[in-house]
Design a protein around this motif. Structure first.
Motif, PDB file in Angstrom:
ATOM      1  N   LYS A 158       2.112   1.674  -2.945  1.00  0.00           N
ATOM      2  CA  LYS A 158       2.028   2.362  -1.660  1.00  0.00           C
ATOM      3  C   LYS A 158       1.331   1.446  -0.664  1.00  0.00           C
ATOM      4  CE  LYS A 158      -0.263   6.090   0.838  1.00  0.00           C
ATOM      5  NZ  LYS A 158      -1.100   7.301   0.790  1.00  0.00           N
ATOM      6  N   VAL A 159       1.909   1.260   0.513  1.00  0.00           N
ATOM      7  CA  VAL A 159       1.267   0.480   1.576  1.00  0.00           C
ATOM      8  C   VAL A 159       0.220   1.362   2.236  1.00  0.00           C
ATOM      9  CG1 VAL A 159       1.579  -0.726   3.759  1.00  0.00           C
ATOM     10  CG2 VAL A 159       3.304  -0.952   1.956  1.00  0.00           C
ATOM     11  N   PHE A 160      -1.030   0.923   2.211  1.00  0.00           N
ATOM     12  CA  PHE A 160      -2.139   1.699   2.751  1.00  0.00           C
ATOM     13  C   PHE A 160      -2.458   1.349   4.202  1.00  0.00           C
ATOM     14  CE2 PHE A 160      -2.951   3.702  -1.103  1.00  0.00           C
ATOM     15  CZ  PHE A 160      -4.093   4.492  -1.046  1.00  0.00           C
ATOM     16  N   HIS A 161      -2.268   0.082   4.559  1.00  0.00           N
ATOM     17  CA  HIS A 161      -2.719  -0.360   5.878  1.00  0.00           C
ATOM     18  C   HIS A 161      -1.935  -1.603   6.268  1.00  0.00           C
ATOM     19  CE1 HIS A 161      -5.571  -0.860   9.178  1.00  0.00           C
ATOM     20  NE2 HIS A 161      -5.723  -2.126   8.836  1.00  0.00           N
ATOM     21  N   ILE A 162      -1.621  -1.747   7.553  1.00  0.00           N
ATOM     22  CA  ILE A 162      -0.896  -2.923   8.040  1.00  0.00           C
ATOM     23  C   ILE A 162      -1.760  -3.641   9.072  1.00  0.00           C
ATOM     24  CG2 ILE A 162       1.149  -3.750   9.256  1.00  0.00           C
ATOM     25  CD1 ILE A 162       2.683  -1.414   8.048  1.00  0.00           C
ATOM     26  N   ASP A 163      -1.972  -4.940   8.829  1.00  0.00           N
ATOM     27  CA  ASP A 163      -2.808  -5.786   9.684  1.00  0.00           C
ATOM     28  C   ASP A 163      -1.971  -6.805  10.433  1.00  0.00           C
ATOM     29  OD1 ASP A 163      -5.456  -5.073   9.601  1.00  0.00           O
ATOM     30  OD2 ASP A 163      -5.996  -6.421   7.970  1.00  0.00           O
ATOM     31  N   ASN A 164      -2.446  -7.233  11.589  1.00  0.00           N
ATOM     32  CA  ASN A 164      -1.935  -8.450  12.211  1.00  0.00           C
ATOM     33  C   ASN A 164      -2.551  -9.661  11.520  1.00  0.00           C
ATOM     34  OD1 ASN A 164      -0.313  -7.236  14.185  1.00  0.00           O
ATOM     35  ND2 ASN A 164      -2.022  -7.050  15.616  1.00  0.00           N
ATOM     36  N   PHE A 165      -1.831 -10.763  11.530  1.00  0.00           N
ATOM     37  CA  PHE A 165      -2.396 -12.031  11.081  1.00  0.00           C
ATOM     38  C   PHE A 165      -3.165 -12.674  12.226  1.00  0.00           C
ATOM     39  CE2 PHE A 165       0.873 -11.744   7.759  1.00  0.00           C
ATOM     40  CZ  PHE A 165       0.164 -12.182   6.654  1.00  0.00           C
ATOM     41  N   ASP A 261       2.280 -10.825  18.416  1.00  0.00           N
ATOM     42  CA  ASP A 261       3.682 -10.779  18.802  1.00  0.00           C
ATOM     43  C   ASP A 261       4.627 -11.394  17.767  1.00  0.00           C
ATOM     44  OD1 ASP A 261       2.933  -9.592  21.214  1.00  0.00           O
ATOM     45  OD2 ASP A 261       2.565 -11.555  22.137  1.00  0.00           O
ATOM     46  N   ILE A 262       4.189 -11.536  16.531  1.00  0.00           N
ATOM     47  CA  ILE A 262       5.079 -12.051  15.488  1.00  0.00           C
ATOM     48  C   ILE A 262       5.496 -10.895  14.575  1.00  0.00           C
ATOM     49  CG2 ILE A 262       4.051 -14.357  15.546  1.00  0.00           C
ATOM     50  CD1 ILE A 262       2.576 -13.625  12.938  1.00  0.00           C
ATOM     51  N   LYS A 263       6.610 -11.059  13.881  1.00  0.00           N
ATOM     52  CA  LYS A 263       7.123  -9.974  13.031  1.00  0.00           C
ATOM     53  C   LYS A 263       6.366  -9.857  11.715  1.00  0.00           C
ATOM     54  CE  LYS A 263      10.681 -12.854  10.806  1.00  0.00           C
ATOM     55  NZ  LYS A 263      12.118 -13.068  10.596  1.00  0.00           N
ATOM     56  N   GLN A 264       5.751 -10.958  11.257  1.00  0.00           N
ATOM     57  CA  GLN A 264       5.043 -10.935   9.981  1.00  0.00           C
ATOM     58  C   GLN A 264       3.754 -10.123  10.091  1.00  0.00           C
ATOM     59  OE1 GLN A 264       6.184 -13.626  11.514  1.00  0.00           O
ATOM     60  NE2 GLN A 264       7.478 -14.791  10.103  1.00  0.00           N
ATOM     61  N   LYS A 265       3.539  -9.250   9.144  1.00  0.00           N
ATOM     62  CA  LYS A 265       2.333  -8.437   9.098  1.00  0.00           C
ATOM     63  C   LYS A 265       1.740  -8.507   7.692  1.00  0.00           C
ATOM     64  CE  LYS A 265       3.115  -7.060  13.302  1.00  0.00           C
ATOM     65  NZ  LYS A 265       2.293  -7.555  14.440  1.00  0.00           N
ATOM     66  N   ALA A 266       0.443  -8.266   7.613  1.00  0.00           N
ATOM     67  CA  ALA A 266      -0.247  -8.223   6.323  1.00  0.00           C
ATOM     68  C   ALA A 266      -0.251  -6.771   5.845  1.00  0.00           C
ATOM     69  CB  ALA A 266      -1.677  -8.746   6.459  1.00  0.00           C
ATOM     70  N   GLU A 267       0.472  -6.510   4.764  1.00  0.00           N
ATOM     71  CA  GLU A 267       0.570  -5.159   4.218  1.00  0.00           C
ATOM     72  C   GLU A 267      -0.415  -5.001   3.067  1.00  0.00           C
ATOM     73  OE1 GLU A 267       4.632  -4.392   3.202  1.00  0.00           O
ATOM     74  OE2 GLU A 267       5.255  -4.263   5.302  1.00  0.00           O
TER      75      GLU A 267
END
Length: 293
Positions: A158-165, A261-267
């Protein structure tokens, strides 16, 4: 064969020396030899090749030891959990985590667990993604929290939180928030990344930040420790990419630019073996319905 005899075989498979194994087990060597021979006769397979000089596992022995190790771990867990129930206790839960998880959601999760299940003991182990996969599948962990894991098919997640890099830079680096335009400005930089073997999916994601900007990153150092990465950046050895949560409460003389502004996120993701849900239904119901605020 009994559990103690199986444990003796496991120790012998580590030592590969009857004398050293029997000394550690505090039994005489002939007794250990008899136990091994009895087990081999019982299962109908030779586990160890031995002569006067060497002892080594056969192919059958390698398989037997691998499976017995999992079996003994599970039996010890069952015994301990049964004792907890008998004593009116809740038990213990073993949690693996990566650095950014501890900087964001894990303290809140642990606080809630303590409030809802005050008798539950939590054992915390900081581990990279790869080691968490293995430990979860071997029942050495109950829950894992990792960043962008490549979750094995036999585990739940389960993804708990999404961060920007963020890009991490030395304090004296000429680029800062005021003159940063896009990530291609770092094409000539040297990078500090985690090792691919310990988190291949995560490394692929941070590499893709560079390739989307039109260049292949020149990686000069690999480390799976965020604090080590910060130290190397501070020393001017290279620059790095981290989830923004990794910087929380840090005291290193470095600077960062958030990559919004990038598509990659830290999940930030929770992983677990579904079998554990039967032992701790209240805990897993709590975690599966958790919403980050």
């Amino acid at each position: 064969m009994n559990i103690q005899q199986l444990k003796n075989v496991l120790l012998l498979s580590e030592k590969l020396n009857f004398t050293r194994a029997s000394e550690e087990l505090n039994i005489v060597q002939p007794a250990l030899s008899r136990q091994v021979k009895q087990i081999e006769e019982e299962i109908g397979a030779v586990l160890f090749q031995r002569n006067k000089r060497n002892v080594k596992l056969t192919r059958a022995g390698e398989y037997f030891v691998k499976e017995v190790d999992k079996l003994v771990t599970q039996i010890e867990r069952i015994s301990k959990h049964t004792a907890y129930i008998h004593d009116g206790q809740v038990g213990e839960i073993r949690i693996g985590f990566t650095h950014s998880i501890m900087q964001t959601i894990l303290p809140k999760i642990l606080k809630t667990i303590n409030e809802k299940m005050p008798g539950l003991k939590t054992i915390l182990k900081e581990m990279n993604n790869h080691d968490q996969y293995w430990a979860l599948q071997q029942s050495e962990l109950d829950i894992g929290f990792a960043t962008n894991p490549l979750v094995p098919s036999n585990l739940e997640s389960k993804v708990f939180h999404i961060d920007n890099f963020v890009v991490i830079l030395p304090e004296n680096h000429p680029i800062d928030k005021s003159n940063y335009q896009d990530f291609s400005i770092f094409e000539k930089e040297e990078f500090i990344f985690p090792s691919r073997t310990d988190g291949p999916n995560y490394v692929q994601i941070v590499e893709s930040i560079c390739t989307d900007a039109g260049f292949k990153p020149k990686v000069i150092h690999e480390t799976d420790s965020a604090s080590t990465s910060f130290r190397l950046v501070e020393a001017g050895i290279g620059i790095s990419l981290e989830p923004i949560s990794s910087l929380r409460d840090h005291e290193f003389p470095i600077k960062s630019i958030e990559l919004k502004d990038i598509k990659q996120k830290a999940e930030l993701t929770m992983m677990w073996n579904q079998e554990r849900e039967q032992e701790y239904p209240v805990l897993f119901e709590l975690l599966k319905n958790w919403e980050v605020h």
